[in-house]
Design a protein around this motif. Structure first.
Motif, PDB file in Angstrom:
ATOM      1  N   ASP A  42       0.839  -1.207  -0.042  1.00 31.57           N
ATOM      2  CA  ASP A  42       0.043   0.065   0.163  1.00 31.57           C
ATOM      3  C   ASP A  42       0.854   1.172   0.034  1.00 31.57           C
ATOM      4  O   ASP A  42       1.579   1.499   0.921  1.00 31.57           O
ATOM      5  CB  ASP A  42      -0.798   0.046   1.217  1.00 31.57           C
ATOM      6  N   VAL A  63       0.217   4.166   0.607  1.00 32.85           N
ATOM      7  CA  VAL A  63      -0.231   5.172   1.414  1.00 32.85           C
ATOM      8  C   VAL A  63       0.563   4.935   2.731  1.00 32.85           C
ATOM      9  O   VAL A  63       0.872   5.720   3.465  1.00 32.85           O
ATOM     10  CB  VAL A  63      -1.681   5.466   1.439  1.00 32.85           C
ATOM     11  N   ASN A  64       0.213   3.798   3.337  1.00 35.08           N
ATOM     12  CA  ASN A  64       0.621   3.504   4.602  1.00 35.08           C
ATOM     13  C   ASN A  64       1.794   2.407   4.725  1.00 35.08           C
ATOM     14  O   ASN A  64       2.135   1.830   5.952  1.00 35.08           O
ATOM     15  CB  ASN A  64      -0.640   2.781   5.499  1.00 35.08           C
ATOM     16  N   TYR A  65       2.182   2.071   3.726  1.00 35.59           N
ATOM     17  CA  TYR A  65       3.502   0.928   3.665  1.00 35.59           C
ATOM     18  C   TYR A  65       3.297  -0.123   4.383  1.00 35.59           C
ATOM     19  O   TYR A  65       4.031  -0.626   5.130  1.00 35.59           O
ATOM     20  CB  TYR A  65       4.705   1.791   4.133  1.00 35.59           C
ATOM     21  N   THR A  66       2.052  -0.963   4.295  1.00 35.04           N
ATOM     22  CA  THR A  66       1.594  -2.332   4.766  1.00 35.04           C
ATOM     23  C   THR A  66       1.747  -3.278   3.638  1.00 35.04           C
ATOM     24  O   THR A  66       1.351  -2.815   2.366  1.00 35.04           O
ATOM     25  CB  THR A  66       0.388  -2.320   5.496  1.00 35.04           C
TER      26      THR A  66
END
Length: 281
Positions: free
Chosen positions: A85, A87-90
């Motif tokens: 992701d 946006v949130n780096y997961t």
């Protein structure tokens, strides 16, 4: 022409790159056999597999990249697609073994076609991923006849498949062989102006946009290893051609060759150009 070289001295974990992609935030991502690299124009951030950490890469050997719908899709050497992701780096993970327990193949290329991601594998055919449902399905393309796909591309909303000897156009329901030549060992291809460039292990060829009138182009003479074409990328005016002996620019039927020169610090760092990426900016 001046080249800015990014090497292990600037923070890369290794010098050989397997893929490039630019994400929705403008970061440049690079795949290597030793991890995923994010470059912000100054520094690298490296992502690797961490044992027993589900929020890390499934494997550090990254084979291909695709940015789509604010997510970075990451193919690897063990048959898993990691989804980062942006946006949130997961991370999320899609394992092709879940669809086929016998699957044990690398992911070679990812491409978007009709809101689906088409997956080319090393020896296990083509698959499609429905990103909304997370559903995997193996594709049966009759015209392939068990041939392996070397490269995928798009033309007029149709999916193009390159094999050792063919160019196939398909909408996943029906397919047509646009070009076939059993004497060529095709490696890559790209539309360029009113023609198609065909890279092979023995030179660069052109055909018309209807895949007729095959002609071999005369590459710069007396240069070793130029005949093995590895990658072709096209901008508005030029075609950039990677070879095992340097980088070629093809503009208005003329070639310019760029190679390593130890006396020039802004030359290519290596003559073996295995991958090219054109930044739309």
């Amino acid at each position: 022409m001046r080249f800015q070289n990014l090497t292990v001295n600037e923070g890369l974990s290794m010098g050989s790159i397997t893929g490039f992609e630019k994400d929705s935030k403008g970061f440049l991502w690079m795949g290597t056999a030793e991890g995923l690299h994010r470059y912000d124009g100054r520094n690298f951030k490296i992502f690797k597999h961490i044992e027993n950490d589900p929020n890390s890469l499934s494997d550090s050997y990254v084979t291909c990249l695709l940015s789509y719908q604010n997510k970075l899709f990451i193919g690897n050497n063990i048959g898993t697609i990691d989804i980062l992701d942006e946006v949130n780096y997961t991370f999320k993970h899609i394992d092709l073994k879940a669809a086929d327990p016998n699957f044990d193949n690398a992911i070679e290329q990812l491409i978007v076609y009709q809101d689906r991601i088409i997956i080319n594998t090393d020896g296990a055919g083509l698959w499609q991923l429905d990103t909304k449902l997370g559903k995997l399905q193996k594709l049966e393309i009759t015209a392939l006849q068990n041939d392996e796909v070397k490269e995928m591309g798009m033309n007029n909303k149709q999916l193009l498949l390159l094999t050792d000897t063919k160019v196939i156009q398909t909408n996943l329901t029906s397919s047509t062989v646009l070009f076939e030549n059993n004497k060529l060992d095709l490696t890559c291809f790209s539309p360029y102006k009113n023609q198609i460039l065909l890279g092979t292990t023995n030179g660069l060829y052109t055909v018309s946009k209807f895949y007729k009138n095959l002609q071999k182009l005369n590459l710069p003479p007396k240069k070793r290893n130029l005949s093995s074409i590895t990658s072709i990328r096209v901008d508005k005016e030029s075609a950039w051609i990677g070879t095992s002996g340097g980088l070629l620019n093809y503009t208005d039927s003329l070639f310019s060759l760029y190679r390593t020169n130890t006396l020039r610090p802004f030359s290519l760092v290596n003559d073996n150009v295995s991958e090219l990426y054109l930044d739309s900016d």
